[in-house]
Motif scaffolding. Structure first.
Motif, PDB file in Angstrom:
ATOM      1  N   ILE A 241      -8.255   7.264 -13.562  1.00 41.25           N
ATOM      2  CA  ILE A 241      -7.577   5.836 -14.033  1.00 41.25           C
ATOM      3  C   ILE A 241      -8.286   5.200 -13.571  1.00 41.25           C
ATOM      4  O   ILE A 241      -8.857   4.740 -12.805  1.00 41.25           O
ATOM      5  CB  ILE A 241      -6.627   6.185 -14.118  1.00 41.25           C
ATOM      6  N   THR A 242      -9.815   4.895 -14.149  1.00 40.67           N
ATOM      7  CA  THR A 242     -10.144   3.420 -13.661  1.00 40.67           C
ATOM      8  C   THR A 242      -9.280   1.541 -14.163  1.00 40.67           C
ATOM      9  O   THR A 242      -9.285   1.595 -15.601  1.00 40.67           O
ATOM     10  CB  THR A 242     -11.095   3.030 -13.856  1.00 40.67           C
ATOM     11  N   VAL A 243      -8.855   1.237 -13.582  1.00 42.70           N
ATOM     12  CA  VAL A 243      -7.964  -0.105 -14.113  1.00 42.70           C
ATOM     13  C   VAL A 243      -8.540  -1.919 -13.941  1.00 42.70           C
ATOM     14  O   VAL A 243      -9.979  -1.403 -12.708  1.00 42.70           O
ATOM     15  CB  VAL A 243      -7.213  -0.604 -12.969  1.00 42.70           C
ATOM     16  N   VAL A 248      -6.250  -7.978  -7.295  1.00 44.94           N
ATOM     17  CA  VAL A 248      -6.365  -6.544  -6.362  1.00 44.94           C
ATOM     18  C   VAL A 248      -5.503  -6.896  -5.010  1.00 44.94           C
ATOM     19  O   VAL A 248      -5.233  -5.960  -4.527  1.00 44.94           O
ATOM     20  CB  VAL A 248      -7.591  -5.644  -5.936  1.00 44.94           C
ATOM     21  N   ASP A 249      -5.139  -7.998  -4.957  1.00 40.79           N
ATOM     22  CA  ASP A 249      -4.869  -8.289  -3.384  1.00 40.79           C
ATOM     23  C   ASP A 249      -3.348  -7.524  -4.041  1.00 40.79           C
ATOM     24  O   ASP A 249      -2.771  -7.501  -2.785  1.00 40.79           O
ATOM     25  CB  ASP A 249      -4.653  -9.883  -3.693  1.00 40.79           C
ATOM     26  N   THR A 250      -2.889  -7.758  -4.895  1.00 42.97           N
ATOM     27  CA  THR A 250      -1.376  -6.795  -5.212  1.00 42.97           C
ATOM     28  C   THR A 250      -1.557  -5.176  -4.949  1.00 42.97           C
ATOM     29  O   THR A 250      -0.408  -4.717  -5.004  1.00 42.97           O
ATOM     30  CB  THR A 250      -0.161  -7.601  -6.140  1.00 42.97           C
ATOM     31  N   LEU A 251      -2.552  -5.182  -4.178  1.00 41.97           N
ATOM     32  CA  LEU A 251      -2.468  -3.165  -4.448  1.00 41.97           C
ATOM     33  C   LEU A 251      -1.079  -2.754  -3.930  1.00 41.97           C
ATOM     34  O   LEU A 251      -1.329  -1.623  -4.605  1.00 41.97           O
ATOM     35  CB  LEU A 251      -3.874  -2.950  -4.521  1.00 41.97           C
ATOM     36  N   VAL A 258      -0.049   2.097 -15.876  1.00 42.00           N
ATOM     37  CA  VAL A 258       0.186   2.166 -17.914  1.00 42.00           C
ATOM     38  C   VAL A 258      -0.719   2.480 -18.513  1.00 42.00           C
ATOM     39  O   VAL A 258      -2.174   1.915 -18.027  1.00 42.00           O
ATOM     40  CB  VAL A 258       0.364   0.630 -17.998  1.00 42.00           C
ATOM     41  N   LEU A 259      -1.206   2.948 -19.093  1.00 47.34           N
ATOM     42  CA  LEU A 259      -2.524   3.625 -20.202  1.00 47.34           C
ATOM     43  C   LEU A 259      -1.800   2.935 -21.524  1.00 47.34           C
ATOM     44  O   LEU A 259      -0.614   2.576 -22.219  1.00 47.34           O
ATOM     45  CB  LEU A 259      -2.444   4.680 -20.541  1.00 47.34           C
ATOM     46  N   VAL A 335      -3.769  -0.843 -17.151  1.00 49.78           N
ATOM     47  CA  VAL A 335      -3.991  -2.100 -15.550  1.00 49.78           C
ATOM     48  C   VAL A 335      -2.428  -0.676 -14.158  1.00 49.78           C
ATOM     49  O   VAL A 335      -2.291   0.292 -14.424  1.00 49.78           O
ATOM     50  CB  VAL A 335      -2.794  -2.857 -16.648  1.00 49.78           C
ATOM     51  N   MET A 336      -3.182  -0.961 -13.603  1.00 46.94           N
ATOM     52  CA  MET A 336      -1.828  -1.258 -12.628  1.00 46.94           C
ATOM     53  C   MET A 336      -1.075  -2.154 -12.251  1.00 46.94           C
ATOM     54  O   MET A 336      -1.727  -3.152 -12.455  1.00 46.94           O
ATOM     55  CB  MET A 336      -3.105  -0.886 -10.838  1.00 46.94           C
ATOM     56  N   ALA A 337       0.549  -1.729 -11.983  1.00 46.58           N
ATOM     57  CA  ALA A 337       1.191  -1.841 -12.659  1.00 46.58           C
ATOM     58  C   ALA A 337       1.731  -2.587 -11.413  1.00 46.58           C
ATOM     59  O   ALA A 337       2.359  -1.881 -10.564  1.00 46.58           O
ATOM     60  CB  ALA A 337       2.332  -1.428 -13.740  1.00 46.58           C
TER      61      ALA A 337
END
Length: 802
Positions: A241-243, A248-251, A258-259, A335-337
RNA sequence: GCCGGGGUGGUGAAAUGGUAUACACGAGAGACUUAAAAUCUCUUAUCCGCAAGGAUGUGUGGGUUCGAGUCCCACCCUCGGCACCA
C-alpha cells in the motif's frame, strides 16, 4: 427628441453594407488588437440581459481601441455542441442539426441588433464539420504526442433511464428526470494528460489577469510537497500500500491505514471473514455522490478489511480499513491515518475505537492534549525514537531520506489536478477519431480522412450505450493500417475540447486544408483582451491554456499562452437576486431596446456599476440613460451654429472638455464605464448652460462614440463628418488645459472642516495661510487659541492644530 | 472550514490618506399645459434650529495620523469559489 430605432437600423445597415467591421487581417500598418468575448451557446431562448452585459461593454472596449489606432479584430461564433440540444432532441424529436441552425440564425440576428463590431465573415460554429474536423485533429495531435490515453473511470449511471448522467443531471443523488437513485458504472474512457502540464500551468508570467482568477487556478491545480510511504501487507500479498502524505513527520503516530473504496487493492487484501461487509460497503459508496461524500461534518464511516500492514519506519502492525473519506482521485487512493494529528483521522479513530498516539508537541515547553481534538500544527517530535526533539520540518526531510534509502518511500510533489476526461457517451459532439482494429489495436484516423462525420440518422433515445454505437454505417470501417475490418470509437468529445482552441481558428475561419494559418495565427495571437464570466476560471481557461501549450510544444504555434489580458464581467441582479428562470425574475432586453434603443440600453448597463462588479437592474433606472441620450442629442444636433465668442465661458468650456476627455479615458481604461458616463453627463449638464461651439461638439461626439455608437455616427454625420466616426481618432487631452485659475481650499481646525477660501492657483503659502486665518468662521475658532502646527497642502487644504 | 470580493443616503453608486455622498433613479415643490405625459427649475444623509449655524454620520470595537470610507488589529454580516485534498 432622439429617435433611436430608425437611426440604429440605418447605421447597422450601413456598417454591414460597407463591410466596416470585416477585419483587415493582413494589414500590418496598424498594431493588431484581438478583442475576444467568450462565445455563446446557441440556446433556444432569446438573448438575456446577461448576454448584453457581457457583449455590449466588450464591444465598447473594441471600438475604443479601434479609435486609438489599433487594427481591431472582434470575432464571434457559437459553442454549439453539447447536452441541451441533445436533450431537446430526445424530448421533441427535433434533430440538433436543425434546432442549432435555427438558434444560431436567430441569435446572430439578435447579436447584430446590439450594434457590435463583430466580423461575421469569421464566424466559427463548433458543430460544423469544417470546424470539428480540426477539433479531431487537435485530439490526434495529443494522441500522437502520448498525451491522450484510455483508462477505466466511473460515470454517473441512471439504471432507470439507462443512460450516463452529467453531474448537473444528478440532484441529491437522484436522476433529475426520473428521480431514481443514481449509481456509478466503470467505463473505459479517453483522458488528456493535463497533469503533465501542472507545473507550467502554475506560471502566469506576463499575463494581465485578475489576481483572484490566478489564485483560483493555483488552488485548483493544488500543488503540494510531501512523501510517499510504502506499507507492506501481511499474509503473502505481493502488492504494497503506497500512501501519500504531507505530514510524514507524524509517521510514528500512524495507527491504521485506509484505502478508498474504489481502490483495486481492496479485493487483494480483504480477508474471507470481512469480504461480505467490505463489498456491501463498496456498493453503498457507489451510490454516494462526490458531493455527499465530501459534505462537511458528515459522520465518518468505514469497514475493517481484516488485513494488516507494516509501518516501514518502526515495523508496527497496523490494521487496513476501507473508508469513503479517502478519495481515489487524490494522491494514491490510500492514506496513513494519524488520529492524533489529523482531524478526519481523529473523528474516525474515535468512532471505531482505534488507538491515538501523540507524536508531535508544540515547540517550547507547553503541553497539548490529543484526547479531545487533534493537534494539527507543526511542532517538535516525541514518541518517535531517534527523531524525538526534532522539528517537524526537519523530520519530514530526514524520515523521507531514510525511507528512500530503504526503498520504502520517497519525496513526491502531488497535484489535486486530475487528468481531463474527454469521452462522452453522447451523440451531439465531435466523434473521437480513433479506430479499433483486432490486429493493430487502437489506430488514429489519418488526417486526410478527417472529419469523422457525425451521422445524421441516429436514434438518440437512451439505449444504455453511446448513440453512435448503434449506427452500423458509422461503426463499421476498415483499419487504416492493415485494411482489415475495424470499428470506430463510439464516444464523442467533451465540449470543452471544442472551446479550448476556437480562438486559434477565428483568423483562419473557413480554411479548408488546416486548423489555422500559421502566419495569420502568429500575427493575431495571443488574444489581447479576453472577456467572459468568472465561472470559467478553472475549467475552460485552464483547458485553453493547456491545449495552447501542447500545440506550442509540438511546434504548430510559437506562443504558449492564449490570453494576455483577462477581464470578468460581474453579475446583473434584479432586486439584489440572481436572475433565473425558476425565480421568474429574468429581465428581457427586447422591450427596452424597442422603447429606448440599443445605445441607451448599452449605456445603462455600463452605468449600473463597475463592469467587473456587475449591478442591479432597475426598470426605472434606465430612464436616466434615456434622458441623457436625449439631452446629448439636443445639445449636439442643434441647428444653431454657436460661435466660440457666443459661449458664455469659453475658457471654462475648453477646460471642461479636456477634463471630461481625461475622465472618460480613465474610466474606459479601468473598465469603470459608469464613471466615464457620469463624466459625460456632468459635461452635458454644464454645456447646456454655457453653449458649445462646433469644434468642441466634434470632440464630444468622438468621446461618446464607443459608448453609444449609433447615436455618435448620426451626430457625426450631421456635423459634416465623412464616412464613419470609427475611422476617427479618440480625443486626447492636454494637461495644460486642465489647470484652473483659482482653486477652493478647505480649512480645518483640529481636523474639523471650518471653512473654505478661494485662492489663485500658485498663490504663496503665506498668502494662503493669512487668508485662511482671516476666514470668518475659522477666525472664530482660532481666537484666543495658540496655533501649535500649521499644515498646508497646496491646492487642497490648510489644517490648524490649536 | 479554507480562499477571494464586498458592506457608504430611500435605491444603483462616486471618492491618488486631504471639503464623504459626484452622476443617476426615486421622492417633494414649482414652471409650462384646459389637463396629463414629456420637458425645464429648485429641494432631498440624519438630528437640533425661523435662520445663521451646530452636532452626528461610510457594518461594529479599538489603533496609527494634524487629518481615515481609504492604512493597521480584532470582530460581525453578506456574496462568490473550493471543500473529508491526506
Amino acid at each position: 427628441m432622439y429617435e433611436a430605432s430608425p437611426v440604429e437600423k440605418k447605421w447597422q445597415k450601413r456598417w454591414a453594407d460597407k463591410g466596416l467591421y470585416t477585419a483587415a487581417l493582413h494589414d500590418e500598418k496598424r498594431p493588431k488588437y484581438y478583442n475576444l468575448v467568450m462565445f455563446p451557446y446557441p440556446s433556444g431562448d432569446r438573448l438575456h440581459v446577461g448576454h448584453w452585459y457581457n457583449y455590449a461593454p466588450a464591444d465598447s472596449w473594441g471600438r475604443y481601441m479601434r479609435m486609438r489606432g489599433y487594427n481591431v479584430f472582434e470575432p464571434i461564433g457559437f459553442d454549439s455542441f453539447g447536452l441541451p440540444a441533445e436533450n431537446y432532441a430526445i424530448k421533441t424529436g427535433v434533430h440538433p442539426v436543425q434546432s442549432i441552425a435555427a438558434n444560431c440564425a436567430r441569435m446572430e440576428q439578435q447579436l447584430s441588433a446590439i450594434g457590435t463590431m463583430y466580423d461575421w465573415s469569421k464566424k466559427v460554429v463548433t458543430s460544423d464539420p469544417e470546424y470539428y474536423a480540426w477539433t479531431q485533429w487537435v485530439f490526434l495531435q495529443l494522441y500522437k504526442k502520448g498525451l491522450a490515453y484510455r483508462k477505466r473511470a466511473p460515470v454517473n449511471w441512471c439504471p432507470s433511464c439507462n443512460t450516463v448522467l452529467a453531474n448537473e443531471q444528478v440532484v441529491d443523488g437522484r436522476c433529475e428526470r426520473c428521480k431514481s437513485e443514481v449509481t456509478k458504472r466503470d467505463l473505459t474512457q479517453w483522458f488528456f494528460k493535463i497533469r503533465d502540464y501542472a507545473e507550467r500551468l502554475l506560471n502566469f508570467e506576463g499575463l494581465v489577469w485578475p489576481e483572484k482568477t490566478m489564485l483560483m487556478q493555483k488552488h485548483w491545480i493544488g500543488r503540494s510537497e510531501g512523501s510517499v510511504v510504502n506499507f507492506m501487507i501481511e499474509g503473502g500479498v505481493k502488492e504494497m500500500i503506497t500512501v501519500y502524505t504531507t505530514r510524514v513527520d507524524t509517521l510514528y503516530g500512524c495507527t491504521y491505514v485506509v484505502l478508498a473504496p474504489e481502490n483495486p487493492l481492496v479485493e487483494k487484501v480483504v480477508s474471507a471473514e470481512q469480504r461480505e461487509a467490505v463489498q456491501a460497503y463498496q456498493e453503498l459508496s457507489k451510490k454516494e455522490t462526490d458531493i455527499n461524500r465530501s459534505a462537511e461534518g458528515r459522520e465518518k464511516s468505514g469497514v475493517f478489511t481484516g488485513a494488516y500492514a507494516r509501518n516501514p519506519i518502526n515495523g508496527d502492525r497496523v490494521p487496513v480499513w476501507v473508508a469513503d473519506y479517502v478519495l481515489m482521485t487524490y494522491g494514491t487512493g490510500a492514506v496513513m491515518a494519524v488520529p492524533a494529528h489529523d482531524e478526519r483521522d481523529f473523528a474516525f479513530a474515535k468512532k471505531y475505537e482505534l488507538p491515538i498516539i501523540q507524536v508531535v508537541k508544540p515547540a517550547g515547553s507547553e503541553k497539548v492534549s490529543v484526547k479531545e481534538m487533534a493537534f494539527t500544527n507543526d511542532g517538535v517530535l516525541m514518541n518517535s525514537e531517534e527523531f524525538d526533539g526534532v522539528e517537524s520540518v526537519v523530520a519530514r526531510r530526514k524520515i523521507t531520506e531514510i525511507l528512500k534509502h530503504e526503498e520504502a518511500g520517497d519525496f513526491r510533489v502531488n497535484y489535486k489536478l486530475r487528468d481531463w476526461l474527454v469521452s462522452r457517451q453522447r451523440y451531439w459532439g465531435a466523434p473521437i477519431p480513433i479506430i479499433y482494429c483486432k490486429d493493430c489495436g487502437d489506430v488514429p484516423v489519418p488526417d486526410e480522412q478527417l472529419p469523422v462525420l457525425l451521422p445524421q440518422n441516429v436514434d438518440f433515445i437512451p439505449r444504455g450505450v453511446s448513440p453512435l454505437a448503434l449506427v452500423p454505417e458509422f461503426m463499421q470501417t476498415s483499419c487504416p493500417r492493415c485494411g482489415g475490418k475495424a470499428e470506430r470509437e463510439s464516444d464523442t468529445m467533451d465540449t470543452f475540447v471544442d472551446s479550448s482552441w476556437y480562438f486559434l481558428r477565428y483568423p483562419s475561419a473557413r480554411m479548408k486544408d488546416g486548423p489555422f494559418d500559421r502566419e495569420l495565427t502568429s500575427h493575431w495571437m495571443p488574444v489581447d483582451m479576453y472577456i467572459g464570466g468568472p465561472e470559467h476560471a478553472c475549467m475552460h481557461l485552464l483547458y485553453a491554456r493547456f491545449i495552447t501549450m501542447v500545440l506550442h510544444d509540438i511546434g504548430h504555434i510559437d506562443f504558449d499562452e492564449p490570453f494576455t489580458r483577462l477581464v470578468h464581467q460581474g453579475l446583473v441582479t434584479k432586486d439584489g437576486a440572481k436572475m433565473s428562470k425558476s425565480k421568474g425574475n429574468v429581465v428581457s432586453p427586447d422591450e427596452f431596446i424597442e422603447r429606448y434603443g440599443s445605445d441607451v440600453f448599452r449605456m445603462y448597463l455600463m452605468f449600473m456599476g463597475p463592469f467587473e462588479a456587475g449591478g442591479d437592474w432597475s426598470d426605472q433606472g434606465i430612464t436616466g440613460a434615456a434622458r441623457f441620450a436625449d439631452r446629448f442629442w439636443t445639445l449636439m444636433s442643434s441647428r444653431k451654429q454657436t460661435q466660440p465668442e457666443e459661449v458664455s465661458d469659453f475658457r471654462g468650456l475648453q477646460r471642461n472638455v479636456h477634463r471630461t476627455v481625461k475622465k472618460v479615458r480613465e474610466g474606459i481604461e479601468a473598465f469603470t464605464f459608469n464613471t466615464a458616463i457620469a463624466a459625460l453627463m456632468e459635461f452635458v449638464n454644464e454645456a447646456m448652460k454655457t453653449g458649445i461651439d462646433l469644434e468642441h461638439r466634434k470632440i464630444m461626439v468622438r468621446l461618446i462614440a464607443p459608448l453609444a455608437p449609433h447615436l455618435a455616427e448620426e451626430i457625426w454625420e450631421f456635423l459634416g463628418g465623412k464616412s464613419t466616426i470609427f475611422d476617427e481618432s479618440f480625443p486626447e487631452f492636454d494637461p495644460a488645459m486642465l489647470i484652473e485659475e483659482s482653486v477652493e481650499i478647505a480649512i480645518q481646525v483640529n481636523g474639523k472642516l471650518r471653512g473654505t477660501i478661494v485662492v489663485e492657483v500658485g498663490a504663496e503659502k503665506d498668502t494662503v495661510l493669512a487668508a485662511a486665518r482671516a476666514e470668518e468662521h475659522v477666525a472664530k475658532y482660532l481666537e484666543g487659541a495658540t496655533v501649535k502646527k500649521e499644515i498646508y497642502v497646496p491646492g487642497k487644504l490648510v489644517s490648524f492644530v490649536v
